[in-house]
Design a protein around this motif. Structure first.
Motif, mmCIF file in Angstrom:
data_model
loop_
_atom_site.group_PDB
_atom_site.id
_atom_site.type_symbol
_atom_site.label_atom_id
_atom_site.label_comp_id
_atom_site.label_asym_id
_atom_site.label_seq_id
_atom_site.Cartn_x
_atom_site.Cartn_y
_atom_site.Cartn_z
ATOM 1 N N GLN A 1 -2.586 -2.505 -46.326
ATOM 2 C CA GLN A 1 -3.690 -3.240 -45.703
ATOM 3 C C GLN A 1 -3.655 -3.200 -44.181
ATOM 4 O O GLN A 1 -4.660 -3.522 -43.532
ATOM 5 N N LEU A 2 -2.505 -2.857 -43.603
ATOM 6 C CA LEU A 2 -2.369 -2.822 -42.152
ATOM 7 C C LEU A 2 -2.535 -1.388 -41.675
ATOM 8 O O LEU A 2 -1.742 -0.512 -42.007
ATOM 9 N N GLU A 3 -3.560 -1.157 -40.909
ATOM 10 C CA GLU A 3 -3.871 0.200 -40.475
ATOM 11 C C GLU A 3 -3.064 0.586 -39.237
ATOM 12 O O GLU A 3 -2.763 -0.240 -38.383
ATOM 13 N N SER A 4 -2.730 1.855 -39.172
ATOM 14 C CA SER A 4 -2.125 2.421 -37.981
ATOM 15 C C SER A 4 -2.704 3.812 -37.785
ATOM 16 O O SER A 4 -3.459 4.306 -38.630
ATOM 17 N N ILE A 5 -2.371 4.434 -36.676
ATOM 18 C CA ILE A 5 -2.811 5.807 -36.411
ATOM 19 C C ILE A 5 -1.577 6.678 -36.316
ATOM 20 O O ILE A 5 -0.575 6.310 -35.691
ATOM 21 N N ASP A 6 -1.629 7.826 -36.955
ATOM 22 C CA ASP A 6 -0.487 8.724 -37.045
ATOM 23 C C ASP A 6 -0.270 9.452 -35.716
ATOM 24 O O ASP A 6 -0.507 10.657 -35.599
ATOM 25 N N ARG A 7 0.186 8.712 -34.747
ATOM 26 C CA ARG A 7 0.466 9.301 -33.439
ATOM 27 C C ARG A 7 1.641 8.562 -32.817
ATOM 28 O O ARG A 7 2.007 7.462 -33.242
ATOM 29 N N GLY A 8 2.245 9.204 -31.826
ATOM 30 C CA GLY A 8 3.429 8.647 -31.202
ATOM 31 C C GLY A 8 3.306 8.572 -29.695
ATOM 32 O O GLY A 8 2.549 9.324 -29.063
ATOM 33 N N LEU A 9 4.076 7.662 -29.114
ATOM 34 C CA LEU A 9 4.069 7.423 -27.673
ATOM 35 C C LEU A 9 5.507 7.393 -27.170
ATOM 36 O O LEU A 9 6.360 6.737 -27.763
ATOM 37 N N ILE A 10 5.772 8.128 -26.085
ATOM 38 C CA ILE A 10 7.067 8.055 -25.411
ATOM 39 C C ILE A 10 6.825 7.794 -23.933
ATOM 40 O O ILE A 10 6.166 8.588 -23.252
ATOM 41 N N ASP A 11 7.344 6.670 -23.455
ATOM 42 C CA ASP A 11 7.256 6.303 -22.045
ATOM 43 C C ASP A 11 8.686 6.320 -21.496
ATOM 44 O O ASP A 11 9.392 5.324 -21.508
ATOM 45 N N ASP A 12 9.109 7.513 -21.026
ATOM 46 C CA ASP A 12 10.494 7.742 -20.642
ATOM 47 C C ASP A 12 10.644 7.603 -19.133
ATOM 48 O O ASP A 12 10.257 8.486 -18.363
ATOM 49 N N ASN A 13 11.236 6.497 -18.714
ATOM 50 C CA ASN A 13 11.492 6.264 -17.303
ATOM 51 C C ASN A 13 12.930 6.603 -16.910
ATOM 52 O O ASN A 13 13.368 6.282 -15.809
ATOM 53 N N PHE A 14 13.655 7.240 -17.843
ATOM 54 C CA PHE A 14 14.997 7.761 -17.581
ATOM 55 C C PHE A 14 15.033 9.249 -17.910
ATOM 56 O O PHE A 14 15.850 9.720 -18.695
ATOM 57 N N LYS A 15 14.157 9.998 -17.296
ATOM 58 C CA LYS A 15 13.992 11.410 -17.659
ATOM 59 C C LYS A 15 15.233 12.245 -17.379
ATOM 60 O O LYS A 15 15.420 13.303 -17.971
ATOM 61 N N GLY A 16 16.087 11.796 -16.497
ATOM 62 C CA GLY A 16 17.270 12.573 -16.159
ATOM 63 C C GLY A 16 18.437 12.364 -17.108
ATOM 64 O O GLY A 16 19.503 12.933 -16.893
ATOM 65 N N TYR A 17 18.222 11.571 -18.156
ATOM 66 C CA TYR A 17 19.325 11.245 -19.051
ATOM 67 C C TYR A 17 18.910 11.445 -20.502
ATOM 68 O O TYR A 17 17.726 11.495 -20.840
ATOM 69 N N ILE A 18 19.911 11.520 -21.371
ATOM 70 C CA ILE A 18 19.692 11.924 -22.755
ATOM 71 C C ILE A 18 19.078 10.818 -23.620
ATOM 72 O O ILE A 18 18.734 11.040 -24.782
ATOM 73 N N ILE A 19 18.913 9.628 -23.098
ATOM 74 C CA ILE A 19 18.496 8.471 -23.883
ATOM 75 C C ILE A 19 17.215 8.745 -24.669
ATOM 76 O O ILE A 19 17.061 8.307 -25.805
ATOM 77 N N GLY A 20 16.290 9.502 -24.079
ATOM 78 C CA GLY A 20 14.995 9.715 -24.719
ATOM 79 C C GLY A 20 15.009 10.616 -25.935
ATOM 80 O O GLY A 20 14.001 10.732 -26.638
ATOM 81 N N ASN A 21 16.154 11.254 -26.237
ATOM 82 C CA ASN A 21 16.102 12.223 -27.327
ATOM 83 C C ASN A 21 15.887 11.589 -28.697
ATOM 84 O O ASN A 21 15.403 12.241 -29.611
ATOM 85 N N THR A 22 16.243 10.312 -28.869
ATOM 86 C CA THR A 22 15.937 9.636 -30.136
ATOM 87 C C THR A 22 14.447 9.685 -30.421
ATOM 88 O O THR A 22 14.014 9.995 -31.539
ATOM 89 N N GLY A 23 13.655 9.389 -29.423
ATOM 90 C CA GLY A 23 12.205 9.406 -29.604
ATOM 91 C C GLY A 23 11.663 10.788 -29.883
ATOM 92 O O GLY A 23 10.846 10.983 -30.793
ATOM 93 N N TYR A 24 12.111 11.772 -29.106
ATOM 94 C CA TYR A 24 11.587 13.132 -29.288
ATOM 95 C C TYR A 24 11.979 13.707 -30.650
ATOM 96 O O TYR A 24 11.174 14.377 -31.299
ATOM 97 N N LYS A 25 13.194 13.446 -31.095
ATOM 98 C CA LYS A 25 13.598 13.965 -32.398
ATOM 99 C C LYS A 25 12.826 13.295 -33.531
ATOM 100 O O LYS A 25 12.455 13.940 -34.521
ATOM 101 N N ALA A 26 12.569 12.001 -33.392
ATOM 102 C CA ALA A 26 11.787 11.303 -34.411
ATOM 103 C C ALA A 26 10.355 11.821 -34.457
ATOM 104 O O ALA A 26 9.789 12.044 -35.537
ATOM 105 N N MET A 27 9.774 12.029 -33.290
ATOM 106 C CA MET A 27 8.401 12.536 -33.243
ATOM 107 C C MET A 27 8.301 13.905 -33.910
ATOM 108 O O MET A 27 7.382 14.178 -34.682
ATOM 109 N N GLY A 28 9.272 14.782 -33.609
ATOM 110 C CA GLY A 28 9.216 16.138 -34.129
ATOM 111 C C GLY A 28 9.258 16.200 -35.637
ATOM 112 O O GLY A 28 8.590 17.031 -36.261
ATOM 113 N N THR A 29 10.037 15.326 -36.256
ATOM 114 C CA THR A 29 10.202 15.408 -37.705
ATOM 115 C C THR A 29 9.206 14.552 -38.476
ATOM 116 O O THR A 29 8.912 14.839 -39.638
#
Length: 658
Positions: A308-336
């Motif tokens: 009953q709860l609608e969502s849209i099949d899209r993802g958002l990454i707002d990475d303010n630590f681009k110089g560090y590996i922290i963001g890879n959790t998001g990118y790997k999740a998005m890819g798969t």
């Protein structure tokens, strides 16, 4: 923020990086799948013409942890690899590492594959512990929760617990529940301010640096942190005897022998339970009180589970630590899960989630207990709800979530259904691509060994905020299941579901063992089914809607919340050997009959007639012979006659007609 940047400068990584690159994205390989006509699977990745090195492929051989077996490698000019051993319906998990000529990892990925995976009808065994301050007031929402879980074929136990209990007392309850479960606990759901375990010696002189790096002189986020995964370790020996640490900024983080806070900083054994917590204690930034926030969350989760709860099949990454590996959790999740075509990287986290709907979202930035730089604050979450389902936020301090107006819990209060400190350490969400729950991914992430930012893997702080049973692709539920009599077997009927489904599955579930057997070979598209194969025993049936759903890397048959029949005690006539000479005549009958007895039966002292649900409708005691007429007065229908004789019990099916 200044101290945080100083900390980041001294961090070292086990990866080759470009100092000007977006590291979390750069170190994600973005593996894709192709399911071939011969049943095999091909893994592919973007061609890198400048790369010199080798791609290594591994298969994970275990559930809930990383146990990789080397499969093979391809050279730098290749952009794909085929697994000839994969067959349709299988679930496999792979790790792919891209290593340069110095044997450094340039990028890597994890992916779970599955082609036309048929999900198991049984979900597991769950214990729900509810803060007794709200247990009665939440009775309606908890009844709905339990109904949903039973509809997903969970074994469910629920009980209130006091805030005044100690974590070891809570742990004892969990162990008792595990022992009383028919299959053993798999999942723990904490609702309200269930006592929070603390553990660890995070310090420059301790067992590990604080996960966010704020050591002595740089924020002093040291000592013991919240450790819900203590509850999920059923066989580890947790102690409170050796750590003495008193230099934390907040007293709750200080740790002394015998103070109720544990010594362990890293896992001492693998976590056995999937764990999630929904806790809105001490969140005054929100105008709604704790109880209202709990009610709102449970209602949203129910809406999600039931389509009953609608969502849209899209993802958002707002990475303010681009110089560090922290963001890879998001990118790997998005890819798969959704694919890079549905990924947005140039949008503001808070603005986007207020104005639009995203099934996956990630934000990273410098933090405090109630803020994440460039992402938002608890006050922002409280001012206006967000439209997020699964969200990971990473930054300093707020991964220590048992604090006033904590940011991770604020995301949950604002509309997200799952919130976690994604990236410190890596979170692995790729199992949701084949229908596993977010709790499954949480347990896997707790147990994972793979190197993470600041060596934060397998530390005691990893926690999921939210219902651990939520899945990525919910579908509409089934209608009520009805069980009626039939001459040839058990007739099951139900109302048609108006929704986006492919049809229905029926499961026969053993009352004693909870073994779940799908009785239909093909998806059912009609609204009735005659089960001709029910063996003798105690069972109930469950109806589940089903639909083939797609993720970026896999496809599987999702199951909706189901409905169950009443339990039946079924005795099939296959237990009777007609050559023994036992029977009745006439059969079919108008309601009266005589016994047909072989010569070796000299005594019949009891007759029981049951309907096909196993309910006794007539019990007769006496001395019955083949000369005696038995008048049952039964209405039309199919029944089972159980006769107690000197040769044991005989069974005969009776058809009453008029």
């Amino acid at each position: 923020m200044r101290n945080y940047i100083l900390f980041l400068i001294i961090c070292s990584f086990l990866f080759a990086t470009d100092s000007n690159a977006q590291v979390g994205k750069q170190q994600t390989l973005f593996v894709q799948t192709q399911y071939n006509k011969d049943g095999t699977v091909t893994l592919s990745w973007p061609k890198d013409e400048a790369f010199e090195g080798i791609y290594y492929i591994y298969e994970n051989m275990s559930e809930f942890k990383q146990d990789y077996k080397y499969l093979g490698n391809v050279t730098n000019d290749a952009d794909q690899w085929n697994d000839p051993t994969y067959t349709k319906g299988q679930i496999k998990e792979y790790k792919i590492e891209k290593k340069n000529t110095s044997n450094q990892i340039v990028s890597y990925d994890f992916i779970t594959v599955g082609n036309e995976v048929d999900r198991n009808g049984f979900s597991g065994s769950i214990l729900i512990l509810v803060d007794d301050s709200h247990f009665k007031a939440l009775s309606t929402e908890l009844d709905i929760l339990v109904s949903d879980l039973k509809g997903e074929n969970w074994e469910v136990a629920i009980m209130p617990v006091s805030r005044e209990m100690t974590p070891p007392q809570i742990k004892d309850l969990i162990k008792v529940s595990n022992e009383s479960s028919k299959i053993g606990l798999t999942t723990l759901y904490l609702i309200g301010h269930v006592p929070v375990p603390y553990s660890g010696h995070f310090s420059t002189t301790g067992a590990a640096y604080p996960p966010d790096g704020h050591t002595e002189g740089s924020g002093n986020h040291t000592g013991a942190w919240p450790a819900d995964l203590y509850y999920g370790d059923l066989d580890g020996m947790w102690t409170d005897a050796t750590v003495t640490y008193e230099a934390s900024t907040q007293e709750r983080n200080n740790n002394r022998p015998g103070d109720g806070k544990f010594d362990q900083t890293r896992l001492i054994s693998d976590i056995e339970l999937e764990i999630g917590r929904v806790d809105f204690y001490d969140m005054p930034a929100f105008s709604d009180d704790e109880l209202t926030l709990l009610k709102n969350y449970l209602d949203r989760a129910h809406q999600w589970k039931t389509g009953q709860l609608e969502s849209i099949d899209r993802g958002l990454i707002d990475d303010n630590f681009k110089g560090y590996i922290i963001g890879n959790t998001g990118y790997k999740a998005m890819g798969t899960l959704i694919g890079t075509d549905s990924l947005f990287e140039d949008r503001d986290y808070m603005t986007s989630l207020r104005e639009g709907k995203y099934i996956l979202s990630f934000g990273m930035g410098g933090g405090s207990y109630s803020s994440c730089g460039g992402v938002g604050t608890t006050a922002d979450f409280a001012a206006e709800n967000i439209n997020a389902i699964f969200t990971g936020i990473a930054g300093s301090y707020f991964g220590d979530w048992d604090t006033k107006n904590n940011l991770l819990r604020a995301a949950l209060a604002s509309g997200a259904l799952s919130s976690f400190w994604g990236g410190i350490p890596n979170w692995y969400l790729h199992h949701m691509s084949v229908g596993e729950s977010i709790g499954y991914c949480a347990r896997y992430s707790m147990n994972a060994y793979y190197s993470s930012f600041n060596g934060s893997q397998r530390l005691i702080h990893v926690a999921l905020m939210g219902d651990p049973t939520l899945r990525f692709r919910p579908i509409v539920p089934s209608g009520k299941l009805r069980l009626t009599n039939s001459v040839d077997g058990i007739l099951l009927e139900w109302d048609k579901v108006n929704g986006d489904i492919d049809g229905y599955n029926l499961y026969r579930i053993n009352n004693e063992t909870l073994e779940s057997v799908k009785v239909n070979d093909d998806i059912l598209t009609e609204t009735s089914y005659l089960d001709l194969g029910c063996p003798t025993g105690q069972y109930y049936y469950q109806l589940r809607t089903t639909k083939k759903v797609l993720t970026a890397s896999a496809n599987y048959f999702a199951l909706g919340v189901g409905s169950a029949s009443e339990p039946i005690d079924y005795i099939t006539s296959v237990a009777y050997n007609s050559n023994d000479g036992f029977g009745i005549a006439p059969n079919p009958t108008s309601g009266h009959f005589r016994l047909q007895l072989p010569q070796d039966i000299v005594s019949v002292n009891k007759l029981v007639i049951q309907d096909l649900t196993g309910r006794n409708v007539l019990v007769l005691d006496g001395n019955f012979t083949s000369e005696r007429t038995i008048n049952t007065g039964l209405p039309m229908g199919t029944y089972m006659l159980l006769a107690n004789t000197n040769k044991g019990q005989f069974v005969e099916k009776i058809q009453v007609v008029r």
